[in-house]
Design an enzyme around this catalytic site. Structure first.
Site, PDB file in Angstrom:
ATOM      1  N   LYS A  19       1.050  -1.383  -0.018  1.00 43.06           N
ATOM      2  CA  LYS A  19       0.152   0.054   0.069  1.00 43.06           C
ATOM      3  C   LYS A  19       0.881   1.336  -0.040  1.00 43.06           C
ATOM      4  CE  LYS A  19      -1.708   3.005   2.968  1.00 43.06           C
ATOM      5  NZ  LYS A  19      -1.776   4.024   2.254  1.00 43.06           N
ATOM      6  N   GLU A  21      10.089   1.349  10.647  1.00 45.79           N
ATOM      7  CA  GLU A  21      11.047   2.343  10.143  1.00 45.79           C
ATOM      8  C   GLU A  21      10.187   3.635  10.422  1.00 45.79           C
ATOM      9  OE1 GLU A  21      14.144   2.039   9.635  1.00 45.79           O
ATOM     10  OE2 GLU A  21      14.530   0.079   9.485  1.00 45.79           O
ATOM     11  N   CYS A  24      13.312  11.431   6.594  1.00 47.22           N
ATOM     12  CA  CYS A  24      13.342  10.620   8.150  1.00 47.22           C
ATOM     13  C   CYS A  24      14.613  11.059   8.501  1.00 47.22           C
ATOM     14  CB  CYS A  24      13.011   9.492   8.161  1.00 47.22           C
ATOM     15  SG  CYS A  24      14.117   8.474   7.037  1.00 47.22           S
ATOM     16  N   GLU A  51       9.547  16.163  15.560  1.00 46.41           N
ATOM     17  CA  GLU A  51       9.963  16.020  14.280  1.00 46.41           C
ATOM     18  C   GLU A  51       8.931  17.016  13.348  1.00 46.41           C
ATOM     19  OE1 GLU A  51       8.615  12.438  11.923  1.00 46.41           O
ATOM     20  OE2 GLU A  51      10.613  12.444  11.219  1.00 46.41           O
TER      21      GLU A  51
END
Ligand code: NAD
Length: 512
Positions: free
Chosen positions: A191, A266, A300, A401
């Site tokens: 997906k 991750e 990331c 973040e």
């Protein structure tokens, strides 16, 4: 052409270049059971519809998993070197299609062409690497403790693997998952992120053109709750690999645990780059710009905290900010542009919200902080490169973040102080140190709490044949890339062959 089989143009209207992309299940391109679709628009110019994709539901996931399960029965028996040859062929084809796919990717997610070419190249590198793995898939052969007995461990495929990917590396990340999985003999349902399905289609289309049989790779497009959740819950999915935010990772990890699925997560990062007094400042500034503003800060591994020793703090800020102000913002298809837009409106709003939070916390805004929305910018999600200085490591802007082009600069006294600041955070993905002192470099390599450390390079730039992933809230201990991926996509089976023709009891019989 393959595209004509896989997609169909919208009939009539102004959208002659717009295509409807179907799900890919059991080798067929099929509409979603829901009858619904969603649009994929160019974030640099929202008038540009890149494609229309299926808004799928549970029934589509069920069909894809059933196809993958059927295909697994045969695919697991294809010798690994033969499976790998298909992946090698795909690498060659991706080389030929690189420019076309890079342009598609810039249109669908906004990052500049130089970077989307790098993204496709990463899939090419991963293809060559994993093609080689088909002739390795090493396992240990060891001496038995008993005579006339043979002992070894072999890698076996797991079965149907579910994959859920983010939008920032829309071809590289799917390649990190799909390629090792199929070389190891698994079958897959993927997906892609709803912002960037086209790049996954391009990758899978190439793998199919290279010879991947029907059912081995299936694509189901749609949203997290309607596709990601049923995939994670499905009893026939034996492994789940997610790259995404820590928030979604928590949900996926908990759901997968209920049925004891293998689960690789991750997740997010808040990556520090330390600049010591003895650093090559030109290099550190160059690295900090690339790490902070590459992919519009949406990596990331983005350099989101720059921790600078006091002796060079003022000079670093002055020169860094000057360079950040000079970056050219615009549509990534223009080769002269340095930084593209945010991926979507929500991401842009999130970036601007963090600018407000940082100001309210007392961080000093040195440049940027505004949306660009006039002239050529009016149809896109553009934001200025933004730098905050004198940031306190406890501020939210230094802890959370942002996933945008917002860099926090934090002063430090020495390496020890810098490492404490770097480590005092929830995440642990990437890290960097600029110094000419080899002793301090090795101390930092040992002490930085991160899955990746760069010396004299920014926090971005991983290569496909090394383990990729992080510690703490960045993941759950698995790694992608290199042997880390092979470890995830295989089960160990220990095999003992006793050719003594008598009962030999391990740990009990001790022949002289
Ligand atoms: P996201 O977590 O919002 O979405 C990731 C994927 O998960 C998407 O495909 C989404 O549709 C799906 N999803 C959402 N809710 C779900 C649910 N409940 N169940 C199953 N699937 C669900 O992340 P994003 O915005 O696409 O990507 C940005 C994030 O990804 C950042 O946090 C970034 O740090 C992280 N990321 C990590 C790495 C890494 O390797 N560590 C690499 C790239 C991006």
């Amino acid at each position: 052409m393959a595209t004509d089989i896989l997609t169909k143009p919208i009939i009539g209207g102004t959208a002659s270049r717009t295509r409807i992309y179907n799900n890919f299940i059991d080798g067929e391109w099929v509409e979603a059971s829901t009858g619904e679709t969603f649009e994929n628009r160019n974030p640099a110019d929202t008038r540009d519809v890149v494609g229309i994709f299926q808004k799928s539901g549970k029934a589509d996931v069920d069909a894809a998993v059933a196809a993958a399960k059927r295909a697994f029965a045969k695919w697991r028996l294809v010798p690994a070197p033969r499976r790998a040859e298909i992946v090698f062929r795909a690498a060659e084809m991706l080389m030929e299609r690189k420019e076309e796919y890079s342009r598609d990717m810039t249109r669908e997610m906004g990052k500049i062409l130089k970077e989307t070419r790098g993204d496709v190249q990463e899939a090419i590198d991963a293809s060559y690497y994993n093609a080689g793995e088909g002739r390795r898939l090493f396992g240990p052969t060891v001496p038995s403790e008993l005579p006339n007995k043979f002992a070894m461990a072999v890698r076996q495929p797991i079965g149907v693997c579910g994959m859920i990917t983010p939008w920032n590396f829309p071809m590289a990340i799917p390649s990190w998952k799909l390629l090792p999985a199929i070389v190891c003999g698994n079958t897959c349902v993927i997906k892609p992120a709803q912002d960037t399905p086209l790049s996954t289609f391009n990758l899978v289309r190439t793998l199919v053109d290279a010879g991947v049989p029907k059912g081995v790779i299936n694509i189901v497009t749609g949203f997290g709750s309607s596709v990601g959740t049923p995939m994670t819950e499905h009893p026939d999915v034996k492994a789940i690999s997610l790259t995404g935010s820590s928030e979604v990772g928590r949900i996926v990890g908990q759901t997968a645990a209920k049925s004891f699925k293998h689960c690789s997560l991750e997740l997010g990062g808040k990556n520090p780059m330390i600049v010591l007094d003895d650093a090559n400042l030109d290099l550190a500034i160059e690295g900090g710009l690339w790490g902070g503003f590459g992919t519009t800060g949406q990596r990331c591994t983005a350099t989101s905290r720059i921790i600078v020793q006091k002796g060079v703090y003022a000079e670093f800020i002055e020169r860094y900010v000057e360079r950040a102000k000079g970056l050219k913002i615009g549509n990534g298809l223009d080769e002269t542009v340095d930084m593209g837009p945010a991926v979507n409106e929500n991401q842009l709003k999130g970036d601007l919200n963090y600018v407000d939070i940082a100001k309210a916390e007392g961080a000093k805004l040195k440049c940027g902080g505004h949306r660009l929305d006039s002239g050529d910018y009016q149809y896109g999600y553009f934001i200025e490169p933004t730098v905050f200085v004198d940031v306190d490591p406890k501020m939210r802007i230094a802890q959370e973040e942002v996933f945008g082009p917002v860099v926090s600069i934090i002063p430090c006294n020495d390496l020890e102080d810098a490492i404490q600041i770097a480590n005092n955070i929830e995440y642990g993905l990437s890290s960097a140190l600029y110094t000419r002192d080899v002793n301090r470099a090795f101390a930092a390599m040992r002490d930085l709490e991160a899955g990746i450390t760069y010396i004299n390079a920014p926090t971005i730039g991983a290569e496909v044949h090394l383990p990729f992933g992080g510690v703490k809230a960045t993941g759950n201990g698995h790694r992608e890339g290199g042997i880390g991926a092979i470890d995830f996509y295989t089960e160990w089976k220990a095999v003992y062959v006793d050719y003594s023709d008598k009962l030999q009891r391990a740990q009990i019989d001790r022949p002289e």
